[in-house]
Structure formats: C-alpha cells, structure tokens
Design a protein around this motif. Sequence first.
Motif, short mmCIF file in Angstrom:
data_model
loop_
_atom_site.label_atom_id
_atom_site.label_comp_id
_atom_site.label_asym_id
_atom_site.label_seq_id
_atom_site.Cartn_x
_atom_site.Cartn_y
_atom_site.Cartn_z
N SER A 211 -3.96 8.48 -6.73
CA SER A 211 -3.83 9.22 -7.56
C SER A 211 -3.39 10.13 -7.27
N VAL A 212 -2.74 10.50 -5.69
CA VAL A 212 -2.28 11.75 -5.07
C VAL A 212 -0.69 11.36 -5.56
N ILE A 213 0.12 9.84 -5.64
CA ILE A 213 0.32 9.46 -6.40
C ILE A 213 1.52 9.76 -7.52
N ALA A 214 -0.09 9.57 -8.61
CA ALA A 214 0.52 10.11 -10.06
C ALA A 214 0.63 11.19 -9.91
N GLU A 215 0.14 12.08 -9.42
CA GLU A 215 0.08 14.22 -9.50
C GLU A 215 1.56 14.50 -8.50
N LEU A 216 1.85 13.61 -7.89
CA LEU A 216 2.90 13.59 -7.77
C LEU A 216 4.53 13.32 -8.32
N GLU A 217 4.27 12.18 -8.65
CA GLU A 217 4.76 11.49 -9.72
C GLU A 217 5.55 12.18 -11.04
N ALA A 218 4.17 12.86 -11.48
CA ALA A 218 4.60 13.99 -12.44
C ALA A 218 4.88 15.13 -11.85
N GLU A 219 4.20 15.81 -10.86
CA GLU A 219 5.65 16.79 -10.29
C GLU A 219 6.23 17.04 -10.28
N THR A 220 7.31 15.87 -9.71
CA THR A 220 8.36 15.66 -9.23
C THR A 220 9.45 14.74 -10.22
N GLY A 221 8.62 13.89 -10.70
CA GLY A 221 9.46 13.00 -11.66
C GLY A 221 10.14 11.94 -11.35
N VAL A 222 9.93 11.94 -10.65
CA VAL A 222 10.69 10.71 -9.35
C VAL A 222 8.95 9.41 -10.21
N TRP A 223 9.52 8.27 -10.29
CA TRP A 223 8.69 7.05 -10.83
C TRP A 223 9.00 5.24 -10.05
N ALA A 224 7.91 4.93 -9.81
CA ALA A 224 8.84 3.88 -9.40
C ALA A 224 8.97 3.14 -10.06
N GLU A 225 10.27 2.00 -10.06
CA GLU A 225 10.99 1.56 -10.47
C GLU A 225 9.67 0.41 -11.56
N ALA A 226 8.96 -0.02 -11.36
CA ALA A 226 7.44 -0.57 -11.83
C ALA A 226 6.41 -0.52 -11.37
N ARG A 227 5.94 -0.57 -12.29
CA ARG A 227 4.23 -0.19 -12.55
C ARG A 227 2.96 -0.79 -12.47
N PRO A 228 3.24 -1.78 -12.24
CA PRO A 228 2.08 -3.20 -12.56
C PRO A 228 1.25 -2.81 -12.28
N GLN A 229 0.02 -3.57 -12.84
CA GLN A 229 -1.19 -3.51 -13.00
C GLN A 229 -1.95 -4.14 -11.59
N ARG A 230 -2.22 -2.59 -10.96
CA ARG A 230 -2.17 -4.01 -9.46
C ARG A 230 -3.72 -4.20 -9.45
N ARG A 231 -4.32 -5.44 -8.58
CA ARG A 231 -5.74 -6.22 -8.75
C ARG A 231 -6.34 -5.77 -7.39
N PRO A 232 -7.78 -5.48 -8.05
CA PRO A 232 -8.66 -4.28 -6.79
C PRO A 232 -8.77 -5.53 -6.34
N VAL A 233 -9.00 -4.49 -5.23
CA VAL A 233 -8.48 -4.85 -3.54
C VAL A 233 -9.50 -4.83 -2.63
N ARG A 234 -8.65 -6.01 -2.57
CA ARG A 234 -10.30 -7.26 -1.23
C ARG A 234 -9.56 -7.41 -0.04
N ARG A 235 -9.08 -6.33 0.51
CA ARG A 235 -8.55 -6.83 1.79
C ARG A 235 -9.24 -6.11 2.42
N PRO A 236 -9.40 -6.42 3.60
CA PRO A 236 -9.79 -5.24 5.12
C PRO A 236 -8.93 -4.16 5.69
N GLU A 237 -8.96 -3.22 6.01
CA GLU A 237 -8.16 -2.56 6.40
C GLU A 237 -7.99 -3.08 7.78
N GLN A 238 -6.76 -3.01 8.90
CA GLN A 238 -6.43 -3.36 9.56
C GLN A 238 -6.14 -2.48 10.87
N ALA A 239 -7.17 -1.13 10.05
CA ALA A 239 -6.43 -0.09 11.38
C ALA A 239 -7.00 -0.36 12.15
#
Length: 200
Positions: A167-195
Amino acid sequence: MLTLSILGFLAEQPLHAYELRNRISGLSGNSRPVSDGALYPALDRLRRAGFVVREEAPGSGAARRQVFTLTESGRQEFLRRLAAPAPVEITDRDSFMILLAFLGRLPDPAAQLRILRRRLSFYDRPASYFYEHGRPLRADEMTDRFRRGMLSTAAATAHADVEWLRSVIAELEAETGVWAEARPQRRPVRRPEQARRPAG
C-alpha cells in the motif's frame, strides 16, 4: 541500531541522557532494553566523532544534567545511515521497525521507496523457523501445536507487513513517478517472519 536511534531522536530535538534512554527503550521494547552501560559509551563515541555535543543544564537541586545535541555532521551521518541500511536492518523485524520510525525524516521519497522495496523483496525468499532436508516447513506441516502456533502467528504478521508495504509503496510510486521495472503479481505470503528468532 542503537546509533541510529540516538541520532534519530537527537535529530528531533536536544535531549537529556535520561529522556534519550527512555525514548530508545520505548522504541526497542522489551527485546532490547538500553542500559546506561550501553548508552553512554555510544554517546561518547558519537561525541568524539563530532556528531554530538554535550552540554550541562540545570537539574533538580544542585545536580546538573547532561544535554546532548546533534551537530550538522551528525545530522548528515543520520541521513546517510537512514538512506543506506545494512541488510540485517532490512531482514530483522526489530531493526526494521527502528528504521521505519525515522524513515519519514529521509527527505527523498525515492530513497524511502527503495528501502520499502528491499523489505518487500525480503518476503519473496522462502523461510521458516524449522527445516527438513533444507526445505522450510509450513504451519500445516507441524504436528507440535506450539511450533504450529509459532509459524501461524509469524505468517499472519508477515501477511500484514506485506499488505502495508504494498500500500505505501503504491502511494510513493504515485507521488514520485518512480515505478519498479517489473510489477509481477505476487503470490500470497506463506513465510514466517524471521525477525524474532529465538537465540541460541
């Protein structure tokens, strides 16, 4: 991350050592309490480097309190550290939360965007607290209820993190016009946080 916390809070305003310690302890939480034995040597190193100056101010009674102020070179060092975090400051959740607490002080939105993209890409790498023949195990593969609980709550945290980052990345991309080179559809997250990996 102690150095970044010190520089970050002093970038907001000069602080007495006691108040600085309380703010850092509040930010780091119970996982990494800050003692005087850690804080004062860190402040002394920053003072010798020219990043912080120490002055005395009236205290209660006859006692005088030490007030620490960030210098201009200290402010530049703070922004440098903020703009170029180490890999562990991206992958470790506690460290990333500290980074996030001060990210709004980075004046370049494109630099903010780069950091958030690094954190998001971290979630693309499969990981777990538990492995079998090098393969990370999922919660639904665990027979131990407590280990299953570890993986389930970690996966929920990771999912919430990813949704917020997108969500925040999309906001910043819209504000700055700096888009990622490729924006593939990401699969649902199934990994635990390593923190918050247990020590040892």
